[in-house]
Design a protein around this motif. Structure first.
Motif, PDB file in Angstrom:
ATOM      1  N   GLU A 189       0.838  -1.203   0.000  1.00 35.90           N
ATOM      2  CA  GLU A 189       0.000   0.000   0.000  1.00 35.90           C
ATOM      3  C   GLU A 189       0.876   1.257   0.000  1.00 35.90           C
ATOM      4  OE1 GLU A 189      -2.921  -0.162   3.138  1.00 35.90           O
ATOM      5  OE2 GLU A 189      -3.893   1.683   2.425  1.00 35.90           O
ATOM      6  N   PHE A 190       1.916   1.221   0.793  1.00 33.27           N
ATOM      7  CA  PHE A 190       2.831   2.369   0.888  1.00 33.27           C
ATOM      8  C   PHE A 190       3.513   2.625  -0.459  1.00 33.27           C
ATOM      9  CE2 PHE A 190       6.522   4.788   2.376  1.00 33.27           C
ATOM     10  CZ  PHE A 190       5.945   5.615   3.320  1.00 33.27           C
ATOM     11  N   LYS A 191       3.839   1.507  -1.125  1.00 31.82           N
ATOM     12  CA  LYS A 191       4.493   1.584  -2.429  1.00 31.82           C
ATOM     13  C   LYS A 191       3.551   2.219  -3.458  1.00 31.82           C
ATOM     14  CE  LYS A 191       5.218  -2.154  -5.070  1.00 31.82           C
ATOM     15  NZ  LYS A 191       5.730  -3.518  -5.380  1.00 31.82           N
ATOM     16  N   SER A 192       2.293   1.809  -3.433  1.00 28.70           N
ATOM     17  CA  SER A 192       1.382   2.287  -4.476  1.00 28.70           C
ATOM     18  C   SER A 192       1.073   3.776  -4.331  1.00 28.70           C
ATOM     19  CB  SER A 192       0.095   1.456  -4.502  1.00 28.70           C
ATOM     20  OG  SER A 192      -0.646   1.710  -3.344  1.00 28.70           O
ATOM     21  N   SER A 193       1.164   4.317  -3.120  1.00 28.33           N
ATOM     22  CA  SER A 193       0.920   5.760  -2.960  1.00 28.33           C
ATOM     23  C   SER A 193       2.235   6.536  -2.931  1.00 28.33           C
ATOM     24  CB  SER A 193       0.131   6.036  -1.680  1.00 28.33           C
ATOM     25  OG  SER A 193       0.897   5.697  -0.543  1.00 28.33           O
ATOM     26  N   LEU A 194       3.335   5.862  -3.110  1.00 27.85           N
ATOM     27  CA  LEU A 194       4.672   6.467  -2.968  1.00 27.85           C
ATOM     28  C   LEU A 194       4.766   7.253  -1.665  1.00 27.85           C
ATOM     29  CD1 LEU A 194       5.618   7.766  -6.557  1.00 27.85           C
ATOM     30  CD2 LEU A 194       6.456   5.717  -5.404  1.00 27.85           C
ATOM     31  N   GLY A 195       4.394   6.580  -0.585  1.00 26.12           N
ATOM     32  CA  GLY A 195       4.543   7.185   0.736  1.00 26.12           C
ATOM     33  C   GLY A 195       3.302   7.908   1.226  1.00 26.12           C
ATOM     34  N   PHE A 196       3.501   8.694   2.276  1.00 25.44           N
ATOM     35  CA  PHE A 196       2.398   9.455   2.875  1.00 25.44           C
ATOM     36  C   PHE A 196       2.200  10.768   2.122  1.00 25.44           C
ATOM     37  CE2 PHE A 196       4.331   7.502   6.892  1.00 25.44           C
ATOM     38  CZ  PHE A 196       3.399   6.492   6.986  1.00 25.44           C
ATOM     39  N   CYS A 197       1.043  11.400   2.304  1.00 30.57           N
ATOM     40  CA  CYS A 197       0.827  12.766   1.808  1.00 30.57           C
ATOM     41  C   CYS A 197       1.724  13.697   2.639  1.00 30.57           C
ATOM     42  CB  CYS A 197      -0.633  13.159   1.980  1.00 30.57           C
ATOM     43  SG  CYS A 197      -1.114  13.356   3.704  1.00 30.57           S
ATOM     44  N   ASP A 198       1.864  14.943   2.233  1.00 32.73           N
ATOM     45  CA  ASP A 198       2.809  15.818   2.952  1.00 32.73           C
ATOM     46  C   ASP A 198       2.427  16.000   4.414  1.00 32.73           C
ATOM     47  OD1 ASP A 198       0.640  17.401   2.356  1.00 32.73           O
ATOM     48  OD2 ASP A 198       1.816  19.168   1.798  1.00 32.73           O
ATOM     49  N   GLY A 224       2.211  10.404  -2.312  1.00 30.89           N
ATOM     50  CA  GLY A 224       1.224  10.655  -1.265  1.00 30.89           C
ATOM     51  C   GLY A 224      -0.210  10.603  -1.741  1.00 30.89           C
ATOM     52  N   GLU A 225      -0.420  10.500  -3.062  1.00 32.47           N
ATOM     53  CA  GLU A 225      -1.799  10.413  -3.537  1.00 32.47           C
ATOM     54  C   GLU A 225      -2.330   9.014  -3.213  1.00 32.47           C
ATOM     55  OE1 GLU A 225      -3.054  11.600  -7.720  1.00 32.47           O
ATOM     56  OE2 GLU A 225      -2.482  13.465  -6.708  1.00 32.47           O
ATOM     57  N   GLY A 226      -3.412   8.945  -2.439  1.00 28.89           N
ATOM     58  CA  GLY A 226      -3.899   7.663  -1.954  1.00 28.89           C
ATOM     59  C   GLY A 226      -3.245   7.289  -0.630  1.00 28.89           C
ATOM     60  N   CYS A 227      -2.776   8.314   0.104  1.00 26.51           N
ATOM     61  CA  CYS A 227      -2.114   8.129   1.413  1.00 26.51           C
ATOM     62  C   CYS A 227      -2.963   7.251   2.343  1.00 26.51           C
ATOM     63  CB  CYS A 227      -1.878   9.498   2.033  1.00 26.51           C
ATOM     64  SG  CYS A 227      -1.482   9.503   3.782  1.00 26.51           S
ATOM     65  N   MET A 228      -2.310   6.254   2.954  1.00 18.19           N
ATOM     66  CA  MET A 228      -3.047   5.304   3.796  1.00 18.19           C
ATOM     67  C   MET A 228      -3.555   5.948   5.085  1.00 18.19           C
ATOM     68  SD  MET A 228       0.025   2.941   5.332  1.00 18.19           S
ATOM     69  CE  MET A 228       0.578   2.205   3.824  1.00 18.19           C
ATOM     70  N   VAL A 229      -2.863   6.956   5.576  1.00 15.93           N
ATOM     71  CA  VAL A 229      -3.336   7.618   6.804  1.00 15.93           C
ATOM     72  C   VAL A 229      -4.570   8.463   6.488  1.00 15.93           C
ATOM     73  CG1 VAL A 229      -2.633   8.878   8.872  1.00 15.93           C
ATOM     74  CG2 VAL A 229      -0.907   7.756   7.474  1.00 15.93           C
ATOM     75  N   CYS A 230      -4.550   9.118   5.330  1.00 18.65           N
ATOM     76  CA  CYS A 230      -5.741   9.877   4.892  1.00 18.65           C
ATOM     77  C   CYS A 230      -6.935   8.932   4.780  1.00 18.65           C
ATOM     78  CB  CYS A 230      -5.502  10.540   3.539  1.00 18.65           C
ATOM     79  SG  CYS A 230      -4.491  12.019   3.605  1.00 18.65           S
ATOM     80  N   ALA A 231      -6.699   7.738   4.234  1.00 19.45           N
ATOM     81  CA  ALA A 231      -7.794   6.773   4.070  1.00 19.45           C
ATOM     82  C   ALA A 231      -8.352   6.366   5.441  1.00 19.45           C
ATOM     83  CB  ALA A 231      -7.297   5.554   3.306  1.00 19.45           C
ATOM     84  N   ALA A 232      -7.442   6.162   6.400  1.00 26.18           N
ATOM     85  CA  ALA A 232      -7.888   5.798   7.757  1.00 26.18           C
ATOM     86  C   ALA A 232      -8.677   6.943   8.384  1.00 26.18           C
ATOM     87  CB  ALA A 232      -6.688   5.449   8.631  1.00 26.18           C
ATOM     88  N   GLU A 233      -8.217   8.173   8.136  1.00 23.67           N
ATOM     89  CA  GLU A 233      -8.926   9.355   8.654  1.00 23.67           C
ATOM     90  C   GLU A 233     -10.334   9.447   8.060  1.00 23.67           C
ATOM     91  OE1 GLU A 233      -5.752  12.913   9.654  1.00 23.67           O
ATOM     92  OE2 GLU A 233      -6.697  12.876   7.689  1.00 23.67           O
ATOM     93  N   ASP A 234     -10.408   9.263   6.743  1.00 24.43           N
ATOM     94  CA  ASP A 234     -11.706   9.377   6.061  1.00 24.43           C
ATOM     95  C   ASP A 234     -12.706   8.361   6.599  1.00 24.43           C
ATOM     96  OD1 ASP A 234     -10.660  11.370   4.556  1.00 24.43           O
ATOM     97  OD2 ASP A 234     -10.402  10.195   2.726  1.00 24.43           O
ATOM     98  N   LYS A 235     -12.206   7.145   6.825  1.00 19.61           N
ATOM     99  CA  LYS A 235     -13.083   6.086   7.330  1.00 19.61           C
ATOM    100  C   LYS A 235     -13.597   6.430   8.732  1.00 19.61           C
ATOM    101  CE  LYS A 235     -12.393   1.394   7.437  1.00 19.61           C
ATOM    102  NZ  LYS A 235     -11.454   0.248   7.351  1.00 19.61           N
ATOM    103  N   ALA A 236     -12.672   6.876   9.578  1.00 22.30           N
ATOM    104  CA  ALA A 236     -13.052   7.228  10.956  1.00 22.30           C
ATOM    105  C   ALA A 236     -14.008   8.413  10.943  1.00 22.30           C
ATOM    106  CB  ALA A 236     -11.810   7.565  11.770  1.00 22.30           C
ATOM    107  N   GLY A 289      -3.537  14.346 -11.296  1.00 18.96           N
ATOM    108  CA  GLY A 289      -2.432  13.456 -11.653  1.00 18.96           C
ATOM    109  C   GLY A 289      -2.667  12.649 -12.914  1.00 18.96           C
ATOM    110  N   GLU A 290      -3.810  12.860 -13.548  1.00 21.57           N
ATOM    111  CA  GLU A 290      -4.113  12.102 -14.758  1.00 21.57           C
ATOM    112  C   GLU A 290      -3.106  12.441 -15.853  1.00 21.57           C
ATOM    113  OE1 GLU A 290      -7.956  11.835 -17.298  1.00 21.57           O
ATOM    114  OE2 GLU A 290      -8.514  11.848 -15.173  1.00 21.57           O
ATOM    115  N   GLY A 291      -2.592  11.451 -16.488  1.00 24.95           N
ATOM    116  CA  GLY A 291      -1.639  11.696 -17.553  1.00 24.95           C
ATOM    117  C   GLY A 291      -0.227  11.875 -17.050  1.00 24.95           C
TER     118      GLY A 291
END
Ligand SMILES: [Zn+2]
Ligand SMILES: [Zn+2]
Length: 235
Positions: free
Chosen positions: A55-64, A125-137, A116-118
């Motif tokens: 997951e970390f690889k696919s988002s190239l890390g966390f958002c800023d 950081g696009e698709g950051c896993m912490v952002c996803a956890a925040e959104d869910k909570a 980021g299209e194209g």
């Protein structure tokens, strides 16, 4: 047992009650705590987990926002392991890029691209896993807030002008399809009216006719306006 009593037994309801007892927007506080807990759990236990690394690889890390929050935790080893994965992935993407032909009609403005299209290189950081956890909570707590405000089980705690910021009211209304429980609109209207009159007073002090009037609680009204609309400053 009524619906309200049932709700009270759920952990999110309990946590929301606890957050509503403190200063500032309860939702902002809960979301912020979620990110911190998530990062701690990740750093201490999960940096070697293959699924996490994927997951970390696919988002190239966390958002800023979350990358700098993670740096503050001074968990150098965890960060080194995770970012090692992202950096190797980035190297791989770059080496693949060298073989691509130059397109005939390139998009020459960074403004014309959308999300980021194209882009050949994904935005880190696009698709950051912490952002996803925040959104869910956030969604979970917003649902509890909507239910509690509707069935009255949160009434005694929903009173402070900053119980819920306007950003979170907006998200709550989006979640319920453009509707808000009357209790929520009531406290927001009251808070906005009070703030509006303080802001008017603030402006009035700049009128020479009233410049001698003593300052009251309107002194920090511009700051309160930002807080009421946006909630806690996101780290
Ligand atoms: Zn908020
Ligand atoms: Zn993030």
């Amino acid at each position: 047992m009524g619906r309200a009593e049932n709700n009270k037994k759920s952990l999110p309801h309990f946590k929301l009650e606890e957050a509503l007892r403190q200063q500032g927007c309860a939702l902002c506080r809960l979301v912020e705590n979620t990110a911190q807990d998530y990062l701690e759990g990740l750093m201490y236990e999960l940096v070697n987990d293959p699924a996490v690394q994927e997951e970390f690889k696919s988002s190239l890390g966390f958002c800023d926002r979350h990358a700098y929050q993670a740096l503050k935790m001074r968990e150098g080893l965890g960060m080194a392991i995770l970012y090692g994965v992202a950096v190797r992935e980035m190297e791989k993407l770059l080496s693949g890029l060298a073989d691509n032909p130059k397109p005939q009609n390139p998009i020459t403005s960074v403004l014309s691209r959308s999300s980021g299209e194209g882009a050949t290189i994904p935005e880190p950081g696009e698709g950051c896993m912490v952002c996803a956890a925040e959104d869910k909570a956030e969604e979970r707590y917003l649902k509890v807030l909507l239910e509690g405000a509707e069935d009255g089980s949160l009434d005694s705690l929903l009173h402070g002008p900053e119980s819920v910021c306007v950003r979170h009211l907006s998200r709550a209304s989006a979640l319920s399809g453009g509707w808000l429980p009357p209790r929520l609109t009531e406290i927001a209207t009251h808070a906005l009216r009070d703030l509006g009159s303080d802001l008017e007073k603030y402006v009035r002090h700049n009128d020479y006719r009233f410049s001698e009037e003593p300052w009251g609680k309107e002194r920090d009204s511009p700051k309160r306006a930002v807080k009421l609309l946006l909630g806690r400053r996101r780290r």
